[in-house]
Design a protein around this motif. Sequence first.
Motif, mmCIF file in Angstrom:
data_model
loop_
_atom_site.group_PDB
_atom_site.id
_atom_site.type_symbol
_atom_site.label_atom_id
_atom_site.label_comp_id
_atom_site.label_asym_id
_atom_site.label_seq_id
_atom_site.Cartn_x
_atom_site.Cartn_y
_atom_site.Cartn_z
ATOM 1 N N ARG A 276 8.669 3.617 14.741
ATOM 2 C CA ARG A 276 9.410 3.994 15.925
ATOM 3 C C ARG A 276 9.099 3.096 17.109
ATOM 4 N NH1 ARG A 276 7.594 9.724 17.100
ATOM 5 N NH2 ARG A 276 6.555 9.244 19.052
ATOM 6 N N THR A 277 7.799 2.754 17.251
ATOM 7 C CA THR A 277 7.421 1.986 18.436
ATOM 8 C C THR A 277 7.478 0.487 18.185
ATOM 9 O OG1 THR A 277 5.105 2.131 17.812
ATOM 10 C CG2 THR A 277 5.917 3.790 19.343
ATOM 11 N N GLY A 278 7.469 0.089 16.894
ATOM 12 C CA GLY A 278 7.466 -1.330 16.578
ATOM 13 C C GLY A 278 8.813 -1.964 16.845
ATOM 14 N N PRO A 279 8.851 -3.276 16.776
ATOM 15 C CA PRO A 279 10.120 -3.981 16.986
ATOM 16 C C PRO A 279 11.127 -3.648 15.887
ATOM 17 C CG PRO A 279 8.385 -5.493 16.295
ATOM 18 C CD PRO A 279 7.734 -4.177 16.520
ATOM 19 N N ASP A 280 12.401 -3.881 16.181
ATOM 20 C CA ASP A 280 13.463 -3.521 15.241
ATOM 21 C C ASP A 280 13.368 -4.266 13.917
ATOM 22 O OD1 ASP A 280 14.425 -1.816 17.108
ATOM 23 O OD2 ASP A 280 15.959 -3.187 17.888
ATOM 24 N N TYR A 281 12.788 -5.483 13.976
ATOM 25 C CA TYR A 281 12.746 -6.290 12.746
ATOM 26 C C TYR A 281 11.657 -5.841 11.781
ATOM 27 C CZ TYR A 281 9.014 -8.714 15.301
ATOM 28 O OH TYR A 281 7.874 -8.994 16.004
ATOM 29 N N GLN B 52 12.560 -4.680 8.078
ATOM 30 C CA GLN B 52 13.049 -5.797 7.264
ATOM 31 C C GLN B 52 11.912 -6.761 6.942
ATOM 32 O OE1 GLN B 52 16.091 -6.180 5.803
ATOM 33 N NE2 GLN B 52 15.055 -7.891 4.787
ATOM 34 N N MET B 53 11.063 -7.016 7.928
ATOM 35 C CA MET B 53 9.930 -7.913 7.699
ATOM 36 C C MET B 53 9.014 -7.347 6.619
ATOM 37 S SD MET B 53 7.301 -9.557 10.460
ATOM 38 C CE MET B 53 6.233 -8.157 10.638
ATOM 39 N N ARG B 54 8.857 -6.015 6.673
ATOM 40 C CA ARG B 54 8.016 -5.357 5.676
ATOM 41 C C ARG B 54 8.592 -5.574 4.272
ATOM 42 N NH1 ARG B 54 7.222 -0.282 3.413
ATOM 43 N NH2 ARG B 54 5.061 0.449 3.458
ATOM 44 N N MET C 75 6.944 -7.673 1.194
ATOM 45 C CA MET C 75 6.855 -7.047 -0.130
ATOM 46 C C MET C 75 7.383 -7.973 -1.222
ATOM 47 S SD MET C 75 5.927 -3.763 -0.618
ATOM 48 C CE MET C 75 6.976 -3.421 -2.037
ATOM 49 N N SER C 76 8.542 -8.568 -0.955
ATOM 50 C CA SER C 76 9.174 -9.364 -2.009
ATOM 51 C C SER C 76 8.394 -10.648 -2.262
ATOM 52 C CB SER C 76 10.639 -9.654 -1.675
ATOM 53 O OG SER C 76 10.722 -10.547 -0.593
ATOM 54 N N VAL C 77 7.782 -11.199 -1.211
ATOM 55 C CA VAL C 77 6.948 -12.398 -1.398
ATOM 56 C C VAL C 77 5.740 -12.059 -2.264
ATOM 57 C CG1 VAL C 77 5.434 -14.065 -0.241
ATOM 58 C CG2 VAL C 77 7.670 -13.511 0.738
ATOM 59 N N ASN D 222 0.543 -1.485 3.789
ATOM 60 C CA ASN D 222 0.436 -0.687 4.997
ATOM 61 C C ASN D 222 0.599 -1.590 6.217
ATOM 62 O OD1 ASN D 222 -0.084 1.321 6.810
ATOM 63 N ND2 ASN D 222 -2.306 1.248 6.518
ATOM 64 N N VAL D 223 1.638 -1.338 6.983
ATOM 65 C CA VAL D 223 1.898 -2.157 8.167
ATOM 66 C C VAL D 223 1.619 -1.333 9.416
ATOM 67 C CG1 VAL D 223 3.610 -3.530 9.403
ATOM 68 C CG2 VAL D 223 3.694 -3.396 6.919
ATOM 69 N N GLN D 224 0.731 -1.807 10.239
ATOM 70 C CA GLN D 224 0.435 -1.126 11.501
ATOM 71 C C GLN D 224 0.842 -2.037 12.658
ATOM 72 O OE1 GLN D 224 -0.905 1.901 12.032
ATOM 73 N NE2 GLN D 224 -1.368 2.444 9.912
ATOM 74 N N PHE D 225 1.492 -1.431 13.634
ATOM 75 C CA PHE D 225 1.886 -2.212 14.804
ATOM 76 C C PHE D 225 1.303 -1.543 16.034
ATOM 77 C CE2 PHE D 225 4.663 -3.479 18.265
ATOM 78 C CZ PHE D 225 4.792 -4.838 18.044
ATOM 79 N N GLU D 226 0.512 -2.269 16.781
ATOM 80 C CA GLU D 226 -0.113 -1.663 17.960
ATOM 81 C C GLU D 226 0.257 -2.429 19.206
ATOM 82 O OE1 GLU D 226 -4.387 -0.688 18.375
ATOM 83 O OE2 GLU D 226 -4.179 -0.167 16.238
ATOM 84 N N LYS D 227 0.681 -1.701 20.228
ATOM 85 C CA LYS D 227 0.994 -2.359 21.488
ATOM 86 C C LYS D 227 -0.258 -2.448 22.345
ATOM 87 C CE LYS D 227 5.903 -1.763 22.398
ATOM 88 N NZ LYS D 227 6.143 -3.182 22.109
#
Lengths: 89, 263
Positions: free
Chosen positions: A33-38, A41-43, A47-49, A62-67
């Motif tokens: 919710r707080t992370g960027p819109d991309y 898709q980046m996740r 994954m595919s790489v 596990n992707v964590q995004f911290e401001k």
Amino acid sequence: MGLFDYFSKKKPKSAQLAKERLQIIIAHERVNRTGPDYLPQMRRDIMSVINKYVPIDEDQVNVQFEKGDDCDILELNISLPEQAKAVRH
Amino acid sequence: MTSGKGGVGKTTSSAAFATGLALRGYKTAVIDFDVGLRNLDLIMGCERRVVYDFVNVINGEANLRQALIKDKRTDNLYILPASQTRDKEALTQEGVGKVLEDLKADSFDFIICDSPAGIERGAAMAMYYADDAVIVTNPEVSSVRDSDRILGLLQSRTEKAEQGGSIREHLLITRYNPERVESGDMLGLEDVLDILAVPLIGVIPESGGVLQASNSGNPVILDTESTAGRAYDDFVRRFLGETVPHRFLEVEKKGIFKRLFGA
């Protein structure tokens, strides 16, 4: 709690379990919710790489995004399966 | 008044909140945004007096004065019922905005928007023009999770948020059962506050008074005997800026005999 309950074995309370489960899932949902819109898709791209080399499941990334004040932190935590077999090319 | 999850007490709380404000002399309107599933009229006891509704006003089929139902018990209190037949798409952003502006122009002090459950149009419209949001939450996993989801929307999908500001958030915990919290089977107040991190405005204890009130179509805040009614009154006073200590959070003390041998 009565005298007899006092000596009976203590079980972990369900409310404690509820709190722990909520903290984990809500932290996870806040990232999206707080992370960027991309981010979603980046996740998927990450994954595919990884899947080109090691087969992994979605829940192992596990992707964590911290401001932060000066910079935002993107934290990737990928647990590889125990017997990771490389995908042959 | 919002929550995400259904059945947590939004309509009960909206009815109590609006009545409490009106009792203190504020001209108050309470609007049911649950198009197709209206229930505020039942909780307020005016279900047989509905002639026109919110969607009629938006579509210009009736004016506000025709659609607003004046409460028979409490002065300064008006109910705008939801439509029972139209579908939710009938609530347009412009239409809702116009009705709210007209109410303000008609010298209403407070407009309570009773949101439907979910995150669809009705809920989106109920929150869009808000200055304050009261998030109604039960101490239970699905309600807490849905409240967090709603908090995300309040911080991005409101007029204030779009203009770079923010709306005031207040957490109202309902159906709180101190006995079950003490026995470890219900999330406690601190647990919910830890997770959601929203300022607490009230805790409404689980109380038979709530069902009795809805059975008879009287807002529970009018039942000054019930713990829930008194807790709602405290909540209204806090909203208006008074400092009121929280009540009904502890298990009523048992005698020494009961404590020794259990209940």
